[in-house]
Design a protein around this motif. Structure first.
Motif, PDB file in Angstrom:
ATOM      1  N   GLU A  70     -39.175   6.764 -33.942  1.00  0.00           N
ATOM      2  CA  GLU A  70     -40.158   6.146 -34.821  1.00  0.00           C
ATOM      3  C   GLU A  70     -41.411   5.672 -34.086  1.00  0.00           C
ATOM      4  O   GLU A  70     -42.429   5.358 -34.696  1.00  0.00           O
ATOM      5  CB  GLU A  70     -39.490   5.019 -35.622  1.00  0.00           C
ATOM      6  CG  GLU A  70     -40.243   4.466 -36.794  1.00  0.00           C
ATOM      7  CD  GLU A  70     -41.031   5.479 -37.634  1.00  0.00           C
ATOM      8  OE1 GLU A  70     -40.697   6.675 -37.638  1.00  0.00           O
ATOM      9  OE2 GLU A  70     -42.008   5.051 -38.274  1.00  0.00           O
ATOM     10  N   GLN A 117     -37.601   0.728 -39.914  1.00  0.00           N
ATOM     11  CA  GLN A 117     -37.480   1.589 -38.726  1.00  0.00           C
ATOM     12  C   GLN A 117     -36.183   2.397 -38.777  1.00  0.00           C
ATOM     13  O   GLN A 117     -36.174   3.579 -38.451  1.00  0.00           O
ATOM     14  CB  GLN A 117     -37.493   0.745 -37.430  1.00  0.00           C
ATOM     15  CG  GLN A 117     -38.868   0.255 -37.018  1.00  0.00           C
ATOM     16  CD  GLN A 117     -39.393   0.965 -35.767  1.00  0.00           C
ATOM     17  OE1 GLN A 117     -38.708   1.767 -35.154  1.00  0.00           O
ATOM     18  NE2 GLN A 117     -40.627   0.686 -35.402  1.00  0.00           N
ATOM     19  N   ALA A 120     -36.456   5.117 -41.291  1.00  0.00           N
ATOM     20  CA  ALA A 120     -37.301   6.190 -40.751  1.00  0.00           C
ATOM     21  C   ALA A 120     -36.538   7.021 -39.722  1.00  0.00           C
ATOM     22  O   ALA A 120     -36.700   8.243 -39.662  1.00  0.00           O
ATOM     23  CB  ALA A 120     -38.559   5.600 -40.126  1.00  0.00           C
ATOM     24  N   GLN A 121     -35.697   6.387 -38.932  1.00  0.00           N
ATOM     25  CA  GLN A 121     -34.916   7.115 -37.916  1.00  0.00           C
ATOM     26  C   GLN A 121     -33.910   8.077 -38.557  1.00  0.00           C
ATOM     27  O   GLN A 121     -33.450   9.012 -37.915  1.00  0.00           O
ATOM     28  CB  GLN A 121     -34.161   6.118 -37.023  1.00  0.00           C
ATOM     29  CG  GLN A 121     -35.054   5.358 -36.058  1.00  0.00           C
ATOM     30  CD  GLN A 121     -34.362   4.114 -35.505  1.00  0.00           C
ATOM     31  OE1 GLN A 121     -33.171   3.927 -35.700  1.00  0.00           O
ATOM     32  NE2 GLN A 121     -35.112   3.267 -34.828  1.00  0.00           N
ATOM     33  N   ARG A 123     -34.413   9.694 -41.602  1.00  0.00           N
ATOM     34  CA  ARG A 123     -35.080  10.417 -42.688  1.00  0.00           C
ATOM     35  C   ARG A 123     -34.373  11.706 -43.089  1.00  0.00           C
ATOM     36  O   ARG A 123     -34.157  11.986 -44.249  1.00  0.00           O
ATOM     37  CB  ARG A 123     -36.512  10.775 -42.258  1.00  0.00           C
ATOM     38  CG  ARG A 123     -37.560   9.813 -42.715  1.00  0.00           C
ATOM     39  CD  ARG A 123     -38.925  10.404 -42.329  1.00  0.00           C
ATOM     40  NE  ARG A 123     -39.773   9.398 -41.738  1.00  0.00           N
ATOM     41  CZ  ARG A 123     -40.744   9.662 -40.858  1.00  0.00           C
ATOM     42  NH1 ARG A 123     -40.970  10.896 -40.436  1.00  0.00           N
ATOM     43  NH2 ARG A 123     -41.483   8.691 -40.397  1.00  0.00           N
ATOM     44  N   ASN A 182     -31.706   9.078 -29.981  1.00  0.00           N
ATOM     45  CA  ASN A 182     -32.327   7.904 -30.590  1.00  0.00           C
ATOM     46  C   ASN A 182     -32.198   6.725 -29.631  1.00  0.00           C
ATOM     47  O   ASN A 182     -31.144   6.114 -29.512  1.00  0.00           O
ATOM     48  CB  ASN A 182     -31.640   7.607 -31.925  1.00  0.00           C
ATOM     49  CG  ASN A 182     -32.326   6.490 -32.688  1.00  0.00           C
ATOM     50  OD1 ASN A 182     -33.295   5.903 -32.209  1.00  0.00           O
ATOM     51  ND2 ASN A 182     -31.831   6.203 -33.864  1.00  0.00           N
TER      52      ASN A 182
ATOM     53  N   ARG B  74     -47.846   6.426 -40.222  1.00  0.00           N
ATOM     54  CA  ARG B  74     -47.034   7.343 -39.419  1.00  0.00           C
ATOM     55  C   ARG B  74     -46.384   8.438 -40.233  1.00  0.00           C
ATOM     56  O   ARG B  74     -46.278   9.566 -39.770  1.00  0.00           O
ATOM     57  CB  ARG B  74     -45.959   6.538 -38.690  1.00  0.00           C
ATOM     58  CG  ARG B  74     -46.569   5.655 -37.653  1.00  0.00           C
ATOM     59  CD  ARG B  74     -45.550   4.707 -37.105  1.00  0.00           C
ATOM     60  NE  ARG B  74     -46.005   4.158 -35.843  1.00  0.00           N
ATOM     61  CZ  ARG B  74     -45.338   3.244 -35.154  1.00  0.00           C
ATOM     62  NH1 ARG B  74     -44.197   2.785 -35.609  1.00  0.00           N
ATOM     63  NH2 ARG B  74     -45.811   2.808 -34.017  1.00  0.00           N
ATOM     64  N   ASP B  78     -46.680  12.286 -39.179  1.00  0.00           N
ATOM     65  CA  ASP B  78     -45.463  13.026 -38.816  1.00  0.00           C
ATOM     66  C   ASP B  78     -45.215  14.193 -39.770  1.00  0.00           C
ATOM     67  O   ASP B  78     -44.809  15.277 -39.340  1.00  0.00           O
ATOM     68  CB  ASP B  78     -44.239  12.098 -38.823  1.00  0.00           C
ATOM     69  CG  ASP B  78     -44.255  11.135 -37.635  1.00  0.00           C
ATOM     70  OD1 ASP B  78     -45.163  11.245 -36.785  1.00  0.00           O
ATOM     71  OD2 ASP B  78     -43.368  10.271 -37.566  1.00  0.00           O
ATOM     72  N   ARG B 238     -47.770  10.172 -30.953  1.00  0.00           N
ATOM     73  CA  ARG B 238     -46.531   9.992 -31.734  1.00  0.00           C
ATOM     74  C   ARG B 238     -45.401  10.669 -30.980  1.00  0.00           C
ATOM     75  O   ARG B 238     -45.610  11.725 -30.364  1.00  0.00           O
ATOM     76  CB  ARG B 238     -46.664  10.644 -33.121  1.00  0.00           C
ATOM     77  CG  ARG B 238     -47.641   9.985 -34.052  1.00  0.00           C
ATOM     78  CD  ARG B 238     -47.117   8.670 -34.592  1.00  0.00           C
ATOM     79  NE  ARG B 238     -45.864   8.827 -35.291  1.00  0.00           N
ATOM     80  CZ  ARG B 238     -44.839   7.954 -35.187  1.00  0.00           C
ATOM     81  NH1 ARG B 238     -44.924   6.903 -34.407  1.00  0.00           N
ATOM     82  NH2 ARG B 238     -43.736   8.135 -35.855  1.00  0.00           N
ATOM     83  N   ARG B 241     -40.067  13.194 -31.501  1.00  0.00           N
ATOM     84  CA  ARG B 241     -38.773  12.936 -32.155  1.00  0.00           C
ATOM     85  C   ARG B 241     -37.640  13.722 -31.508  1.00  0.00           C
ATOM     86  O   ARG B 241     -36.551  13.807 -32.052  1.00  0.00           O
ATOM     87  CB  ARG B 241     -38.817  13.217 -33.671  1.00  0.00           C
ATOM     88  CG  ARG B 241     -39.835  12.357 -34.408  1.00  0.00           C
ATOM     89  CD  ARG B 241     -39.982  12.758 -35.864  1.00  0.00           C
ATOM     90  NE  ARG B 241     -38.868  12.345 -36.674  1.00  0.00           N
ATOM     91  CZ  ARG B 241     -38.848  11.288 -37.465  1.00  0.00           C
ATOM     92  NH1 ARG B 241     -39.894  10.517 -37.568  1.00  0.00           N
ATOM     93  NH2 ARG B 241     -37.786  10.998 -38.181  1.00  0.00           N
TER      94      ARG B 241
END
Lengths: 294, 294
Positions: A70, A117, A120-121, A123, A182, B74, B78, B238, B241
């Motif tokens: 994130e 957060q 979002a992690q 999603r 993560n 964000r 993203d 960013r 991920r």
């Protein structure tokens, strides 16, 4: 126990509560690693935890600064830049494992509740498995678990394993974050750096603002780091909160293995090209070893 | 009405709903400005609004990309980088006015409810006036107003003037954002840029990833912009991920007044130094004139 000296002096460590957050998990780990010298005190928000360390109500605080999925934790960066005068004493790299927690596993899930957060992690997982669910944002992952434990109907919390234990919830699905990498970086903040500088620092953070109206001003600053062969691990821009299109920058750079002299020169050169520069101090980086991570 | 041609082709414009959000206010303004050619359709999230435009369910979408206080949006960045293939058709600069809305002005306020971005924009006001209040985060400012209108006790919503009108709430305090320069940049996205290129584009956005393991790789890229005298208005990093410490970058740069040739050369040079580069197209910038702003 190379930070033991600090541990003995400091007695209260603030973190983002309530109990059961990923922050508490990581703070417990760090406290154990350093000899259990701190009493952990939960704060209602990251801002309040940092302010407590700045105002002397706590001796130090331990807050997240970046997550690998994130991104930067903005309230941490903004507070460090605008509101307090603290130094970074160390960084802890922590693998985050998000779990889907329910009270009654037979119930249909129509609401997912967590910190923004964490939502979002996860999603991709949510889109794949609960695309029709309502997303409910709350102030922490632990509070989400608390709400589900209190009896919210058809709801599942995304939170830590520790939350499941504290609030007696069932883990319906584990490691639901978008990828296995993560990781959250936490920083330990206090008024001084003195005791820590005896250990081997690996990084520093610089916060600064250049003349953004001048073309190439960022390029000029980066060229100074390049000139002194200083490696940058992260750059982040944040609005100055005064005017659209004006930014401050957060640079994280490595301390050269062959000594700090080049770094000191580079910082001095960068400072000359900035309106202002805040040096957050040198600090070591510790990678937590109790979890799977890369 | 220089975008009228596009307006006639396009019929559905997606935005972040529900009705009453700042996004709806700005979308209505833009639609009026361009000849009311669109039917506005609210989506449940920014992601869904962008995906609808990408998949053809909507002809275009209108989403926030940056706020002058809270920074980049964000989920917009993203999604543009990872999930869709869209071009930016224009940018609208919109002054945001946050209001404190209540149902019954005699009630004591112990809860403040809003979207996390709006709560963040009003941090100082909250600290000064409601430091003990519980902050409740919901999915949009309009939903916050809806919850207060539905009768949540001792609660005030932070939302738009339009929400007050829609949900019949009282404005207890207006313009409560941290400074008067609370401005949000919105972008209009669609599958093509063709019609828009006839107007005068002022900016472009490039999304790219360099070899972050090489020291100075960002500096090398910025040097290309400097070499061709291209002015950068915003840089944002960013996480990719995928791995901690690996970033992609969003550059917003100006189109030179003396022609696009230098820009095209600079983009080609930058592309050579990147793993990948996504060119979001050239677009004009419109400043909304119905509000006070700098």
């Amino acid at each position: 126990m190379f930070l033991g000296g600090v541990g003995r002096i400091m007695s209260v460590l603030g973190f983002l509560g309530p109990n059961g957050t990923h922050s508490e998990e990581a703070a417990i780990y760090m406290n154990t690693l350093l000899g259990n010298n701190w009493v952990l005190k939960p704060y209602r928000s990251i801002y309040e935890a940092i302010a407590a360390a700045d105002e002397g109500e706590a001796d130090c605080c331990f807050v997240p600064v970046e997550n690998s999925i994130e991104g930067s934790v903005r309230i941490t960066l903004d507070t460090l830049a605008h509101d307090v005068d603290l130094k970074i004493n160390m960084e802890l790299v922590w693998a985050v494992h998000n779990q889907l927690l329910v009270k009654d596993s037979r119930e249909k899930i129509t609401k997912l509740i967590s910190h923004p957060q964490a939502l979002a992690q996860c999603r991709k997982y949510i889109k794949m498995n609960y695309s029709a669910a309502e997303l409910v944002e709350v102030s922490s992952t632990a509070h989400a678990a608390e709400v589900v434990a209190a009896g919210m109907k058809n709801a599942a919390a995304i939170a830590s394993k520790r939350s499941a234990d504290i609030y007696n919830l069932t883990v319906l699905d584990k490691d639901i974050q978008d990828n296995c990498d993560n990781v959250t970086r936490f920083i330990l903040l206090s008024k001084t750096t003195s005791s820590i500088n005896k250990t081997d620092p690996e990084k520093t953070m610089l916060i600064c603002q250049m003349d953004g109206s001048k073309a190439g001003s960022l390029c000029d600053v980066l060229a100074e780091f390049a000139k002194y062969n200083i490696n940058m691990t992260h750059i982040e821009s944040r609005p100055t909160r005064m005017q659209l299109g004006r930014y401050m920058f957060f640079f994280e750079v490595e301390v050269p293995l062959d000594g700090r002299e080049r770094l000191i020169k580079a910082i001095a050169a960068v400072k000359k090209k900035c309106f202002w520069l805040k040096d957050m101090g040198l600090f070591p980086v510790i990678k937590a070893e109790n979890k799977k991570w890369r």
